[in-house]
Design a protein around this motif. Structure first.
Motif, mmCIF file in Angstrom:
data_model
loop_
_atom_site.group_PDB
_atom_site.id
_atom_site.type_symbol
_atom_site.label_atom_id
_atom_site.label_comp_id
_atom_site.label_asym_id
_atom_site.label_seq_id
_atom_site.Cartn_x
_atom_site.Cartn_y
_atom_site.Cartn_z
ATOM 1 N N TYR A 101 0.845 -1.180 0.000
ATOM 2 C CA TYR A 101 0.000 0.000 0.000
ATOM 3 C C TYR A 101 0.887 1.238 0.000
ATOM 4 O O TYR A 101 2.070 1.186 0.331
ATOM 5 C CB TYR A 101 -0.916 0.005 1.231
ATOM 6 C CG TYR A 101 -1.920 -1.117 1.237
ATOM 7 C CD1 TYR A 101 -2.971 -1.149 0.325
ATOM 8 C CD2 TYR A 101 -1.819 -2.168 2.147
ATOM 9 C CE1 TYR A 101 -3.894 -2.182 0.328
ATOM 10 C CE2 TYR A 101 -2.737 -3.210 2.154
ATOM 11 C CZ TYR A 101 -3.765 -3.207 1.240
ATOM 12 O OH TYR A 101 -4.666 -4.228 1.229
ATOM 13 N N GLU A 102 0.308 2.364 -0.368
ATOM 14 C CA GLU A 102 1.050 3.629 -0.462
ATOM 15 C C GLU A 102 1.807 3.952 0.829
ATOM 16 O O GLU A 102 2.957 4.365 0.788
ATOM 17 C CB GLU A 102 0.065 4.756 -0.786
ATOM 18 C CG GLU A 102 0.708 6.080 -1.078
ATOM 19 C CD GLU A 102 1.194 6.198 -2.505
ATOM 20 O OE1 GLU A 102 2.106 6.990 -2.727
ATOM 21 O OE2 GLU A 102 0.671 5.499 -3.383
ATOM 22 N N ASN A 103 1.181 3.706 1.979
ATOM 23 C CA ASN A 103 1.827 4.037 3.251
ATOM 24 C C ASN A 103 2.921 3.026 3.640
ATOM 25 O O ASN A 103 3.687 3.269 4.555
ATOM 26 C CB ASN A 103 0.795 4.165 4.368
ATOM 27 C CG ASN A 103 0.071 2.864 4.642
ATOM 28 O OD1 ASN A 103 0.140 1.911 3.860
ATOM 29 N ND2 ASN A 103 -0.642 2.823 5.747
ATOM 30 N N GLN A 104 3.020 1.891 2.952
ATOM 31 C CA GLN A 104 4.033 0.885 3.255
ATOM 32 C C GLN A 104 5.294 1.046 2.413
ATOM 33 O O GLN A 104 6.318 0.449 2.721
ATOM 34 C CB GLN A 104 3.466 -0.517 3.020
ATOM 35 C CG GLN A 104 2.341 -0.889 3.944
ATOM 36 C CD GLN A 104 1.716 -2.214 3.551
ATOM 37 O OE1 GLN A 104 1.544 -2.498 2.364
ATOM 38 N NE2 GLN A 104 1.369 -3.017 4.544
ATOM 39 N N PRO A 127 7.540 3.573 1.930
ATOM 40 C CA PRO A 127 8.784 4.056 2.553
ATOM 41 C C PRO A 127 9.503 2.990 3.386
ATOM 42 O O PRO A 127 10.722 2.835 3.270
ATOM 43 C CB PRO A 127 8.315 5.221 3.429
ATOM 44 C CG PRO A 127 7.074 5.702 2.758
ATOM 45 C CD PRO A 127 6.417 4.473 2.206
ATOM 46 N N SER A 128 8.770 2.244 4.183
ATOM 47 C CA SER A 128 9.432 1.207 4.991
ATOM 48 C C SER A 128 9.957 0.076 4.104
ATOM 49 O O SER A 128 10.978 -0.536 4.408
ATOM 50 C CB SER A 128 8.481 0.670 6.065
ATOM 51 O OG SER A 128 7.352 0.069 5.484
ATOM 52 N N TRP A 129 9.281 -0.174 3.007
ATOM 53 C CA TRP A 129 9.722 -1.201 2.062
ATOM 54 C C TRP A 129 11.035 -0.786 1.405
ATOM 55 O O TRP A 129 11.967 -1.581 1.284
ATOM 56 C CB TRP A 129 8.609 -1.413 1.027
ATOM 57 C CG TRP A 129 8.736 -2.612 0.170
ATOM 58 C CD1 TRP A 129 8.855 -3.910 0.570
ATOM 59 C CD2 TRP A 129 8.735 -2.638 -1.261
ATOM 60 N NE1 TRP A 129 8.915 -4.738 -0.525
ATOM 61 C CE2 TRP A 129 8.853 -3.975 -1.656
ATOM 62 C CE3 TRP A 129 8.641 -1.660 -2.236
ATOM 63 C CZ2 TRP A 129 8.877 -4.378 -2.986
ATOM 64 C CZ3 TRP A 129 8.665 -2.059 -3.558
ATOM 65 C CH2 TRP A 129 8.781 -3.402 -3.925
ATOM 66 N N ASN A 163 15.497 9.598 5.152
ATOM 67 C CA ASN A 163 14.052 9.707 4.962
ATOM 68 C C ASN A 163 13.699 10.625 3.784
ATOM 69 O O ASN A 163 12.743 10.378 3.055
ATOM 70 C CB ASN A 163 13.364 10.190 6.237
ATOM 71 C CG ASN A 163 13.319 9.105 7.286
ATOM 72 O OD1 ASN A 163 13.345 7.923 6.972
ATOM 73 N ND2 ASN A 163 13.273 9.512 8.544
ATOM 74 N N LEU A 165 11.490 9.563 0.475
ATOM 75 C CA LEU A 165 10.323 10.288 0.002
ATOM 76 C C LEU A 165 10.464 10.687 -1.466
ATOM 77 O O LEU A 165 9.485 10.724 -2.209
ATOM 78 C CB LEU A 165 10.057 11.506 0.874
ATOM 79 C CG LEU A 165 9.602 11.187 2.304
ATOM 80 C CD1 LEU A 165 9.477 12.480 3.118
ATOM 81 C CD2 LEU A 165 8.292 10.435 2.303
#
Length: 168
Positions: free
Chosen positions: A141-144, A146-148, A162, A166
């Motif tokens: 998902y879109e919110n996952q 960055p951590s991926w 970070n 982004l």
């Protein structure tokens, strides 16, 4: 067997704990392709790759050849690795030819079936979901994302800020 979590799947591969039959599916091609590389490192020794590794694409492969590769004993190694990609391209007749391998997997071979699309209503897919160790790779998902990205960078031994994540 059952549907297993991707993280547990990766941990088991790193420890060298493998089952004789895997079914990996999902919409995320990067993770599916990465799993092939992880299998190669987990199952095969460096000198045994030429003798004990077979890669087939369902659209081009003869299913009898795939079955023969799975049933062949490993040469100078404990196990063979046979990978069948794009399994969604198999016909019902070809699936039927492979069914005995699902019912009684060959212990000396790690047989990995990969598919990008699956119809879980089909008899053969239900059989695989029941008999194989299965991992579903969903698109993040879109919110996952960055951590991926951070996880992939760390797995490559890189550090990423970070702000850079982004931008990606």
């Amino acid at each position: 067997m059952a549907l297993i979590d991707a993280q547990k799947f990766y941990r088991d591969l790193e420890k060298g704990q493998t089952a004789p039959l895997y079914f990996l599916f999902g919409e995320e091609p990067y993770l599916l392709n990465q799993s092939v590389e992880r299998f190669k490192y987990a199952v095969l020794t460096e000198g045994a790759v030429d003798f004990n590794y077979s890669l087939f694409y369902a659209s081009d492969a003869d299913v009898v050849s795939v079955r023969d590769a799975v049933e062949t004993l490993p040469m100078m190694a404990a196990r063979r690795l046979v990978i069948l990609k794009e399994a969604q391209e198999l016909t019902d007749k070809e699936w039927a030819e492979l069914e005995p391998l699902f019912e009684s997997p060959v212990d000396s071979t790690v047989f990995v079936i990969l598919a990008s699309r699956v119809d879980k209503r089909k008899k053969q897919i239900r059989l695989l979901l029941d008999k194989a160790d299965c991992v579903e790779f969903k698109k993040p998902y879109e919110n996952q994302i960055p951590s991926w990205i951070n996880y992939i960078a760390q797995s490559l031994g890189l550090t990423i800020s970070n702000d850079a994540i982004l931008l990606l």
